[in-house]
Design a protein around this motif. Structure first.
Motif, PDB file in Angstrom:
ATOM      1  N   LYS A   1       1.405  -6.492   0.736  1.00 21.86           N
ATOM      2  CA  LYS A   1       0.976  -5.366   1.593  1.00 21.86           C
ATOM      3  C   LYS A   1      -0.506  -5.429   1.919  1.00 21.86           C
TER       4      LYS A   1
ATOM      5  N   SER B   1       1.088   0.952  12.111  1.00 22.46           N
ATOM      6  CA  SER B   1       0.822  -0.089  13.113  1.00 22.46           C
ATOM      7  C   SER B   1       2.118  -0.483  13.814  1.00 22.46           C
TER       8      SER B   1
ATOM      9  N   MET C   1      -0.924  -7.984   4.714  1.00 21.40           N
ATOM     10  CA  MET C   1      -0.326  -7.538   5.978  1.00 21.40           C
ATOM     11  C   MET C   1      -1.048  -6.317   6.537  1.00 21.40           C
ATOM     12  N   ALA C   2      -1.556  -5.435   5.650  1.00 22.26           N
ATOM     13  CA  ALA C   2      -2.285  -4.257   6.148  1.00 22.26           C
ATOM     14  C   ALA C   2      -3.623  -4.667   6.751  1.00 22.26           C
TER      15      ALA C   2
ATOM     16  N   ILE D   1      10.733  -2.043   7.611  1.00 18.46           N
ATOM     17  CA  ILE D   1      10.106  -2.790   8.705  1.00 18.46           C
ATOM     18  C   ILE D   1      11.162  -3.160   9.752  1.00 18.46           C
TER      19      ILE D   1
ATOM     20  N   GLY E   1      -2.450  -8.448   9.088  1.00 19.96           N
ATOM     21  CA  GLY E   1      -1.137  -8.657   9.700  1.00 19.96           C
ATOM     22  C   GLY E   1      -1.190  -8.976  11.188  1.00 19.96           C
TER      23      GLY E   1
ATOM     24  N   ILE F   1       0.540  -0.424   7.529  1.00 22.52           N
ATOM     25  CA  ILE F   1       1.577  -1.319   8.079  1.00 22.52           C
ATOM     26  C   ILE F   1       2.608  -0.511   8.873  1.00 22.52           C
TER      27      ILE F   1
ATOM     28  N   SER G   1      -2.403   1.065   2.223  1.00 20.11           N
ATOM     29  CA  SER G   1      -1.972  -0.235   2.766  1.00 20.11           C
ATOM     30  C   SER G   1      -0.595  -0.104   3.407  1.00 20.11           C
ATOM     31  N   LYS G   2       0.308   0.576   2.705  1.00 15.81           N
ATOM     32  CA  LYS G   2       1.676   0.699   3.217  1.00 15.81           C
ATOM     33  C   LYS G   2       1.709   1.546   4.492  1.00 15.81           C
TER      34      LYS G   2
END
Ligand code: NAP
Ligand code: HSE
Length: 428
Positions: free
Chosen positions: A107, A213, A110-111, A141, A114, A210, A206-207
């Motif tokens: 995460k 976004s 990707m955060a 996702i 990504g 993602i 962080s989650k």
């Protein structure tokens, strides 16, 4: 891709990696039938090849040299379940530049990186899968990228950190202090030895970055997300919250606000009857509102080796099928980098204040005057006797700009008659 096989290099053989390896090695025939191609685990990168593992992996498969995976032309896909920002990000970039697909549970990478990795993957005509980076085994996702794609997502509200949900639950139900509940979560295997990422709300940030976004098609960086952890919550707050009809949760919240997006993580009082109020233990739940679909609730185990491996191996199977059918690759996700995040000062929220005050005439009048001067309307008030000289005064407010609520808190704390503002929490 090689003849009817997808060759896999695995980075990491810990909690998640050992479950991924176990499924690939021990359910190979079942997976081959489901994917239409053979998923072949060839190489595993670790730091210490002598460490005992939860899964039996042939010793010759293990390596400590990243080049053995990243520069091996026989590998089609790199699965990264090592964690941390570096060197994981660099490994993923190298893999993509080498024309390999990647699957990651990371995460943090990707955060923070990504969109760049997805853009690079688009240019290299390879795929990046990251279902496991948010919500462990819950299909989030793919839900945003496929099933909800027809919608304009209006709002995402999530209990997305299992450790803090477990800790808050134990504080509420057993009256444990934060420290006691965190220690219990560590013993139960939920919390890390250093629980700062979870308790401080960084993991949830962080989650949320993602999910927001992907959900809003906007570039939402973790640094743009307002963050407060659960450090300020005390056992007594759960008793007041329940008296008022609420549970206390660490909420990850994102919503469309005109051309902008609201994105924040902080503890919140969730009304009884709301689906997020009943999320218990280390479970996660994500509540999404879309303009076509209406309200959707996704719930399940947000952590643990097996649920997370479910997402990682699911990604691998999806990749294998699409490569096999030559329908790969998925269109690279589009992120509008111009979308602004609403500053927290401007966000409209409700709040809960718990103050320790002098128990004498005129105190409540002085406090209420501050609320009035800041234009903050009081929704409820509770005062309990505690000893001869002090009392506890609890207030909830109607919706106001967050800046006004925080100014109110600061001004009240400076009043002579107020010993301290012990808690300041938002109300959903
Ligand atoms: P873990 O148990 O600490 O395992 C990490 C593994 O990666 C270990 O095998 C370690 O090797 C290896 N590793 C770490 N750094 C390395 C490096 N620089 N080079 C080579 N190998 C390296 O971690 P985990 O809990 O499985 O988590 C892995 C990832 O999944 C993280 O991104 C995490 O955020 C994500 N995730 C985890 C969960 C969960 O419940 N655990 C849930 C969702 C997502 P050694 O064994 O030799 O030390
Ligand atoms: N530490 C996380 C949690 C699990 O407690 O939810 C990994 O994402």
């Amino acid at each position: 891709m090689h003849e009817a096989a997808l060759h896999v290099g695995l980075i990491g053989l810990g909690t998640v990696g050992s479950q991924v390896a176990d499924r690939l090695l021990n359910r190979r025939e079942v997976l081959r039938r489901r994917a239409g191609v053979d998923l072949v685990l060839d190489r595993v990168l670790v730091r210490d090849p002598t460490r005992p593992r939860a899964v039996a992996v042939p010793r010759e498969m293990l390596t400590t040299d990243p080049a053995d995976l990243l520069e091996d032309p026989c590998l089609d896909v790199i699965v990264e379940v090592a964690g941390g920002e570096e060197p994981a990000r660099s490994y993923l970039e190298r893999a993509i530049r080498a024309g390999k697909h990647v699957v990651t549970a990371n995460k943090v990478v990707m955060a923070r990186h990504g969109p760049e990795l997805l853009e690079l993957a688009g240019a290299m005509n390879v795929d990046v899968y990251f279902e496991a980076a948010v919500g462990g085994g819950i299909p989030l996702i793919s839900t945003f990228k496929v099933d909800l794609l027809a919608n304009d997502i209006q709002r995402i509200m999530a209990v997305i950190n299992g450790t803090t949900n477990y800790v808050l639950g134990r504080m509420a139900d057993a009256g444990l202090s934060l420290e006691e509940a965190v220690a219990e979560a560590q013993t139960a295997g939920y919390a890390e030895a250093d629980p700062t990422e979870d308790v401080g709300g960084y993991d949830a940030v962080s989650k949320l970055a993602i999910m927001a976004s992907i959900g809003f098609g906007a570039r939402i960086h973790p640094d743009q997300i307002y963050r407060e952890g659960i450090e300020g919550v005390e056992p007594v707050d759960f008793r007041y919250a329940r008296e008022l009809g609420y549970e206390v949760k660490l909420l990850a919240y994102a919503a469309r606000a005109g051309e902008r997006v609201e994105a924040r993580v902080h503890p919140v009082l969730v009304p009884h009857g709301h689906p997020l109020a009943v999320v218990e233990g280390a479970h996660n739940a994500v509540y999404v509102e879309g303009d076509l679909v209406g309200e959707v609730l996704l719930q399940g185990l947000g952590a643990g080796g097996r649920p997370t491996a479910s997402s990682v191996v699911g990604d691998l199977l999806d990749l294998a099928r699409s490569v096999h059918r030559q329908v790969q690759h998925r269109a690279a996700a589009q992120f509008d980098a111009q979308v602004q995040v609403v500053p927290m000062d401007e966000v409209g929220t409700r709040a809960y204040f718990r103050c320790r005050v002098a128990d004498r005439p005129g105190v409540l009048a002085a406090i209420c005057q501050v609320f009035g001067e800041e234009g903050v309307s009081i929704a409820s008030a509770i005062q309990k006797e505690s000893d001869d000289v002090s009392a506890e005064f609890v207030v909830t407010t109607h919706r106001s700009p967050d800046a006004a609520l925080r100014r109110t808190r600061a001004r009240i704390a400076r009043l002579d008659v107020v010993h301290s503002v012990r808690a300041f929490l938002r109300v959903l």
